[in-house]
Scaffold this motif. Structure first.
Motif, mmCIF file in Angstrom:
data_model
loop_
_atom_site.group_PDB
_atom_site.id
_atom_site.type_symbol
_atom_site.label_atom_id
_atom_site.label_comp_id
_atom_site.label_asym_id
_atom_site.label_seq_id
_atom_site.Cartn_x
_atom_site.Cartn_y
_atom_site.Cartn_z
ATOM 1 N N UNK A 217 0.832 -1.207 0.000
ATOM 2 C CA UNK A 217 0.000 0.000 0.000
ATOM 3 C C UNK A 217 0.865 1.256 0.000
ATOM 4 N N UNK A 218 1.983 1.209 0.750
ATOM 5 C CA UNK A 218 2.905 2.350 0.769
ATOM 6 C C UNK A 218 3.499 2.592 -0.615
ATOM 7 N N UNK A 219 3.871 1.531 -1.303
ATOM 8 C CA UNK A 219 4.408 1.667 -2.660
ATOM 9 C C UNK A 219 3.370 2.271 -3.596
ATOM 10 N N UNK A 220 2.131 1.799 -3.487
ATOM 11 C CA UNK A 220 1.050 2.358 -4.302
ATOM 12 C C UNK A 220 0.853 3.841 -4.006
ATOM 13 N N UNK A 221 0.961 4.209 -2.730
ATOM 14 C CA UNK A 221 0.790 5.610 -2.356
ATOM 15 C C UNK A 221 1.903 6.472 -2.932
ATOM 16 N N UNK A 222 3.142 5.981 -2.855
ATOM 17 C CA UNK A 222 4.270 6.733 -3.419
ATOM 18 C C UNK A 222 4.086 6.942 -4.915
ATOM 19 N N UNK A 223 3.681 5.881 -5.610
ATOM 20 C CA UNK A 223 3.460 5.997 -7.053
ATOM 21 C C UNK A 223 2.323 6.970 -7.357
ATOM 22 N N UNK A 224 1.272 6.945 -6.521
ATOM 23 C CA UNK A 224 0.175 7.898 -6.719
ATOM 24 C C UNK A 224 0.659 9.325 -6.485
ATOM 25 N N UNK A 225 1.498 9.515 -5.465
ATOM 26 C CA UNK A 225 2.047 10.847 -5.203
ATOM 27 C C UNK A 225 2.903 11.326 -6.373
#
Length: 433
Positions: A217-225
């Protein structure tokens, strides 16, 4: 952070908010700094984090609401099916704790229908998730037996589903993970059917799965950012390109010396004006203005003074017409004025007003044979109401002819085109600049 703008605010849509933030130098500087580094180091803080939440609010809220609605549906469906498939005592024991799930999920869905402060949204989600996870756990404990462990497993998977799909700040993701693992360990230790070592083994198994989900989820959030930062930068560059193109278009239609429109733009405007249906029901007037003895001004006082004269005359002409009228520098010292919906009387009044103001400006012209100051001659032509529609070229030709007779009559005057002048106008015209 304070409450967001309501739906009626100009910045209530995601695109409008993005355009608002991309004009902030501080935000854009931070965005460029983050994009210049490694992806894994992307961390949105302060106003940039606020901008991301504003941009992603609609999508995040929709996902949260949808998930909560499905929890309500599945809870009601599960309790109903249990009444038919499970022993009656177990099914009845599940009703009380299971009935808590639907109201909690529905309350979260209702709160997330409107964009509120971060405190309200985050608190409602955390409290709602805790109640749901606790209720799922208690549903199995109330039934006892094999359902004790089964429903705790279900509770962990519910938490994993929420962690996976909720695009929320990292601390909220970790909170859901800690709540789920804490409830699992607490209630599994109270399960008389499972030994402590088996409980710890199962806990470590689920902890590893939840931790992997949190990392993902953290990786997905970074990519979304990062995608947000790229979008922000791209929109900024697009806005700069559009602004540059607008400036180029402005330069293409403006005379660089006088600041009024140039001949090319006036020609395009005339074509557009003559092709509009509005023009069919209204006459148009043209004023062809020419500075008297301009060559003598250049010869006596130099081209720099001649340029200053052109700038001042252009300013006077532009200030003496209506907002709906058009002014363009049409030649060296010639200016064309187009007056939509003008009568002969109105056009003559405008021409005379321009002529008087140019003369009153008292721009020295010592070489002039008309007056010691700069003067202007104006040819006026108006479409006749009782004739066939004229082309813009024909009307301009009439204005040119009227200007010729204004020059011939002594300069520093406005002359209205009359059809009787047509015969004289066919003669070769002398140089009357």
């Amino acid at each position: 952070m304070t409450d967001r703008q309501d739906a009626s605010h100009p910045l209530s849509t995601g695109t409008a908010r993005l355009d608002h933030y991309m004009r902030d130098p501080e935000i854009m500087a931070e965005a460029e700094r983050l994009l210049s580094g490694r992806t894994r180091d992307v961390r949105l803080k302060g106003r940039l984090a606020e901008a991301f939440r504003d941009r992603s609010w609609r999508q995040t809220a929709k996902i949260v609401r949808s998930w909560m609605v499905w929890v309500v549906v599945l809870d009601i469906l599960t309790l109903t099916i249990n009444m038919f498939l499970l022993p009656r005592s177990a099914a009845l024991a599940m009703l009380a704790p299971g009935a808590v799930i639907a109201p909690a999920a529905l309350a979260v869905a209702l709160i997330w229908r409107k964009q509120r402060s971060d405190l309200i949204l985050s608190s409602s989600l955390m409290i709602g998730m805790f109640i749901i996870l606790l209720a799922v756990s208690l549903t199995g404990i109330a039934a006892g037996g094999e359902w004790h462990e089964r429903y705790l497993n279900v509770m962990v998977f519910v938490a994993i589903a929420g962690i996976t799909i909720f695009s929320v700040p990292q601390w909220q993701t970790l909170s859901i993970a800690v709540m789920a693992l804490g409830l699992y360990l607490l209630f599994m230790l109270q399960n008389p059917r499972v030994e402590v070592l088996s409980t710890l083994s199962a806990f470590l198994f689920f902890a590893s799965g939840v931790s992997a989900t949190v990392v993902a989820r953290r990786t997905m959030t970074i990519l979304a950012h990062k995608a947000f930062l790229l979008e922000l930068r791209d929109r900024r560059r697009l806005a700069e390109l559009e602004e540059a193109n607008g400036q180029l278009e402005e330069l293409a239609r403006i005379d660089p010396l006088t600041g009024v429109a140039n001949r090319r733009w006036m020609t395009q405007m005339l074509d557009a004006l003559w092709n509009t249906s509005e023009h069919r029901s209204a006459s148009v007037a043209m004023l062809m203005c020419d500075i008297d003895e301009f060559k003598r001004l250049n010869d006596r006082r130099g081209h720099a003074e001649g340029d200053r004269c052109l700038v001042e005359v252009a300013r006077i002409i532009a200030s003496r017409v209506r907002r709906a009228d058009y002014v363009a520098r049409y030649g060296g010292e010639e200016f064309l004025v187009v007056l939509p919906e003008a009568t002969e009387r109105g056009a003559l009044e405008v021409a005379e007003r321009i002529r008087k103001n140019v003369e009153a400006a008292a721009i020295p012209n010592p070489g002039s044979r008309v007056a010691p100051v700069v003067t202007i001659s104006i040819g006026v032509a108006v479409e006749p109401d009782d004739a066939e529609r004229m082309t813009s070229e024909q009307l301009q030709s009439h204005a040119d002819m009227a200007l010729y007779f204004a020059k011939r009559a002594g300069r520093n005057r406005a002359e209205l085109y009359k059809p009787k002048l047509l015969g004289l106008g066919k003669r070769a015209a002398p140089n009357v600049a």
